[in-house]
Motif scaffolding. Structure first.
Motif, mmCIF file in Angstrom:
data_model
loop_
_atom_site.group_PDB
_atom_site.id
_atom_site.type_symbol
_atom_site.label_atom_id
_atom_site.label_comp_id
_atom_site.label_asym_id
_atom_site.label_seq_id
_atom_site.Cartn_x
_atom_site.Cartn_y
_atom_site.Cartn_z
ATOM 1 N N MET A 233 -36.029 85.350 62.580
ATOM 2 C CA MET A 233 -35.332 86.049 61.492
ATOM 3 C C MET A 233 -36.047 85.775 60.170
ATOM 4 O O MET A 233 -36.375 86.693 59.415
ATOM 5 C CB MET A 233 -33.878 85.572 61.405
ATOM 6 N N VAL A 234 -36.299 84.494 59.910
ATOM 7 C CA VAL A 234 -36.909 84.092 58.639
ATOM 8 C C VAL A 234 -38.304 84.710 58.473
ATOM 9 O O VAL A 234 -38.693 85.120 57.387
ATOM 10 C CB VAL A 234 -36.958 82.546 58.545
ATOM 11 N N GLU A 235 -39.031 84.795 59.568
ATOM 12 C CA GLU A 235 -40.396 85.351 59.500
ATOM 13 C C GLU A 235 -40.411 86.853 59.259
ATOM 14 O O GLU A 235 -41.376 87.387 58.724
ATOM 15 C CB GLU A 235 -41.128 85.088 60.824
ATOM 16 N N ASN A 236 -39.365 87.536 59.695
ATOM 17 C CA ASN A 236 -39.468 88.997 59.758
ATOM 18 C C ASN A 236 -38.590 89.791 58.795
ATOM 19 O O ASN A 236 -38.927 90.914 58.465
ATOM 20 C CB ASN A 236 -39.192 89.468 61.190
ATOM 21 N N VAL A 237 -37.465 89.230 58.369
ATOM 22 C CA VAL A 237 -36.671 90.004 57.401
ATOM 23 C C VAL A 237 -37.252 89.773 56.005
ATOM 24 O O VAL A 237 -38.153 88.956 55.817
ATOM 25 C CB VAL A 237 -35.154 89.652 57.439
ATOM 26 N N THR A 238 -36.736 90.493 55.025
ATOM 27 C CA THR A 238 -37.195 90.310 53.645
ATOM 28 C C THR A 238 -36.974 88.847 53.243
ATOM 29 O O THR A 238 -35.880 88.316 53.460
ATOM 30 C CB THR A 238 -36.362 91.222 52.715
ATOM 31 N N PRO A 239 -37.992 88.194 52.662
ATOM 32 C CA PRO A 239 -37.841 86.770 52.329
ATOM 33 C C PRO A 239 -36.591 86.450 51.503
ATOM 34 O O PRO A 239 -35.891 85.474 51.772
ATOM 35 C CB PRO A 239 -39.122 86.452 51.551
ATOM 36 N N ALA A 240 -36.293 87.292 50.522
ATOM 37 C CA ALA A 240 -35.119 87.025 49.675
ATOM 38 C C ALA A 240 -33.832 87.046 50.506
ATOM 39 O O ALA A 240 -32.909 86.260 50.285
ATOM 40 C CB ALA A 240 -35.032 88.062 48.564
ATOM 41 N N ARG A 241 -33.804 87.937 51.483
ATOM 42 C CA ARG A 241 -32.625 88.050 52.366
ATOM 43 C C ARG A 241 -32.489 86.773 53.204
ATOM 44 O O ARG A 241 -31.409 86.196 53.328
ATOM 45 C CB ARG A 241 -32.821 89.265 53.290
ATOM 46 N N ALA A 242 -33.614 86.365 53.776
ATOM 47 C CA ALA A 242 -33.600 85.164 54.621
ATOM 48 C C ALA A 242 -33.176 83.946 53.804
ATOM 49 O O ALA A 242 -32.398 83.107 54.261
ATOM 50 C CB ALA A 242 -34.985 84.941 55.227
ATOM 51 N N MET A 243 -33.676 83.876 52.584
ATOM 52 C CA MET A 243 -33.364 82.725 51.731
ATOM 53 C C MET A 243 -31.865 82.665 51.428
ATOM 54 O O MET A 243 -31.236 81.609 51.512
ATOM 55 C CB MET A 243 -34.164 82.841 50.430
ATOM 56 N N THR A 244 -31.306 83.811 51.097
ATOM 57 C CA THR A 244 -29.870 83.859 50.803
ATOM 58 C C THR A 244 -29.056 83.432 52.022
ATOM 59 O O THR A 244 -28.113 82.649 51.913
ATOM 60 C CB THR A 244 -29.464 85.293 50.377
ATOM 61 N N VAL A 245 -29.448 83.945 53.178
ATOM 62 C CA VAL A 245 -28.719 83.608 54.412
ATOM 63 C C VAL A 245 -28.776 82.101 54.668
ATOM 64 O O VAL A 245 -27.762 81.466 54.968
ATOM 65 C CB VAL A 245 -29.295 84.395 55.621
ATOM 66 N N LEU A 246 -29.970 81.518 54.527
ATOM 67 C CA LEU A 246 -30.106 80.078 54.790
ATOM 68 C C LEU A 246 -29.305 79.252 53.783
ATOM 69 O O LEU A 246 -28.692 78.249 54.133
ATOM 70 C CB LEU A 246 -31.580 79.660 54.746
ATOM 71 N N MET A 247 -29.317 79.696 52.525
ATOM 72 C CA MET A 247 -28.589 78.927 51.503
ATOM 73 C C MET A 247 -27.076 79.114 51.646
ATOM 74 O O MET A 247 -26.306 78.198 51.427
ATOM 75 C CB MET A 247 -29.068 79.310 50.097
ATOM 76 N N ASP A 248 -26.664 80.310 52.044
ATOM 77 C CA ASP A 248 -25.222 80.567 52.190
ATOM 78 C C ASP A 248 -24.663 79.957 53.470
ATOM 79 O O ASP A 248 -23.557 79.435 53.490
ATOM 80 C CB ASP A 248 -24.943 82.081 52.238
ATOM 81 N N ARG A 249 -25.434 80.091 54.524
ATOM 82 C CA ARG A 249 -24.891 79.774 55.852
ATOM 83 C C ARG A 249 -25.346 78.427 56.412
ATOM 84 O O ARG A 249 -24.633 77.805 57.179
ATOM 85 C CB ARG A 249 -25.341 80.847 56.859
ATOM 86 N N GLY A 250 -26.578 78.035 56.067
ATOM 87 C CA GLY A 250 -27.179 76.921 56.798
ATOM 88 C C GLY A 250 -27.130 75.572 56.129
ATOM 89 O O GLY A 250 -26.615 74.598 56.678
ATOM 90 N N VAL A 251 -27.656 75.514 54.913
ATOM 91 C CA VAL A 251 -27.873 74.188 54.315
ATOM 92 C C VAL A 251 -26.566 73.510 53.894
ATOM 93 O O VAL A 251 -26.531 72.308 53.680
ATOM 94 C CB VAL A 251 -28.849 74.253 53.107
ATOM 95 N N LYS A 252 -25.488 74.293 53.824
ATOM 96 C CA LYS A 252 -24.214 73.688 53.410
ATOM 97 C C LYS A 252 -23.372 73.237 54.608
ATOM 98 O O LYS A 252 -22.273 72.731 54.445
ATOM 99 C CB LYS A 252 -23.404 74.696 52.581
ATOM 100 N N SER A 253 -23.900 73.456 55.801
ATOM 101 C CA SER A 253 -23.118 73.139 57.000
ATOM 102 C C SER A 253 -22.768 71.651 57.055
ATOM 103 O O SER A 253 -23.519 70.807 56.587
ATOM 104 C CB SER A 253 -23.932 73.499 58.247
ATOM 105 N N ARG A 254 -21.622 71.352 57.669
ATOM 106 C CA ARG A 254 -21.284 69.924 57.784
ATOM 107 C C ARG A 254 -21.971 69.303 58.995
ATOM 108 O O ARG A 254 -21.861 68.107 59.242
ATOM 109 C CB ARG A 254 -19.770 69.726 57.839
ATOM 110 N N TYR A 255 -22.656 70.126 59.775
ATOM 111 C CA TYR A 255 -23.310 69.597 60.976
ATOM 112 C C TYR A 255 -24.777 69.278 60.705
ATOM 113 O O TYR A 255 -25.526 70.125 60.221
ATOM 114 C CB TYR A 255 -23.186 70.593 62.137
ATOM 115 N N ILE A 256 -25.155 68.069 61.064
ATOM 116 C CA ILE A 256 -26.506 67.575 60.777
ATOM 117 C C ILE A 256 -27.583 68.506 61.336
ATOM 118 O O ILE A 256 -28.525 68.881 60.641
ATOM 119 C CB ILE A 256 -26.679 66.147 61.364
#
Length: 211
Positions: free
Chosen positions: A112-135
């Motif tokens: 996903m990160v390699e192929n969608v628009t970089p700005a889109r991937a970045m938003t998704v990772l910041m919204d969904r991933g890095v805030k997760s409570r799971y290590i």
């Protein structure tokens, strides 16, 4: 091709797990040969595939994860609109699954990160991933975010509206309780400190001894 797509979607709706797997296998093949047919029904296809990610039969779950990764690789930026929904389903699989499924989920997120628009991937990772409570989820998201930042380059990143948030995210990850995630965060901070704008932003969000 329309009929083949309909057949693949019908297979996904079946109770027979082998048919489900076959349907999941056929969708990317169709994406390669007739992308226009899939693009008209992309939301429906992604919903059908994501709903199989949580299938209790791990072979089906894994097939669905791989299929979604392949769709990112084949359809690229056309998958921008689906990235958020798909990531929301894939990220939990990174912590709550057998190892081979965790691996597949990380790989598909990487696609996903390699192929969608970089700005889109970045938003998704910041919204969904890095805030997760799971290590494991934070670690996977931090690794992908770092690779994305390296690909985009610090000058380009400084010019985006996400610059301030990115500095905060990097600072937070650099202090994560997990050493791998912390490492990725520290690498981000190092990279960002090369840029004056980011340096200022980091100085605002981090205490001096963390820089």
């Amino acid at each position: 091709p329309q009929q083949s797509l309909q057949e693949a979607l019908s297979m996904l709706g079946s109770d027979d797990w082998e048919l489900k797997k076959k349907g999941l296998f056929n969708i990317p093949r169709l994406a390669e040969s007739h992308p226009e047919v899939l693009l008209c029904r992309l939301r429906e296809i992604c919903l059908a595939a994501t709903s199989e990610v949580t299938n209790l039969r791990s072979k089906v779950s894994c097939s669905a994860i791989v299929t979604l990764g392949e769709l990112f690789a084949i359809l690229k930026k056309d998958m921008d609109s689906e990235a958020d929904e798909v990531a929301a389903v894939l990220l939990p699989m990174v912590w709550n699954s057998p190892e081979f499924i965790q691996k597949a989920a990380c790989q598909s997120l990487g696609m996903m990160v390699e192929n969608v628009t970089p700005a889109r991937a970045m938003t998704v990772l910041m919204d969904r991933g890095v805030k997760s409570r799971y290590i494991q989820v934070r670690k996977c998201a931090a690794e992908l975010l770092l690779s994305l930042m390296e690909k985009m380059g610090v000058t380009k990143l400084a010019g985006t509206p996400r610059a301030e948030r990115l500095a905060q995210v990097a600072g937070t990850l650099a202090q994560d309780c997990h050493k791998d995630t912390r490492h990725y965060g520290q690498e981000m901070v190092k990279m960002l400190l090369d840029n004056q704008k980011f340096k200022k932003l980091l100085e605002q969000s981090l205490s001096p001894h963390d820089l």
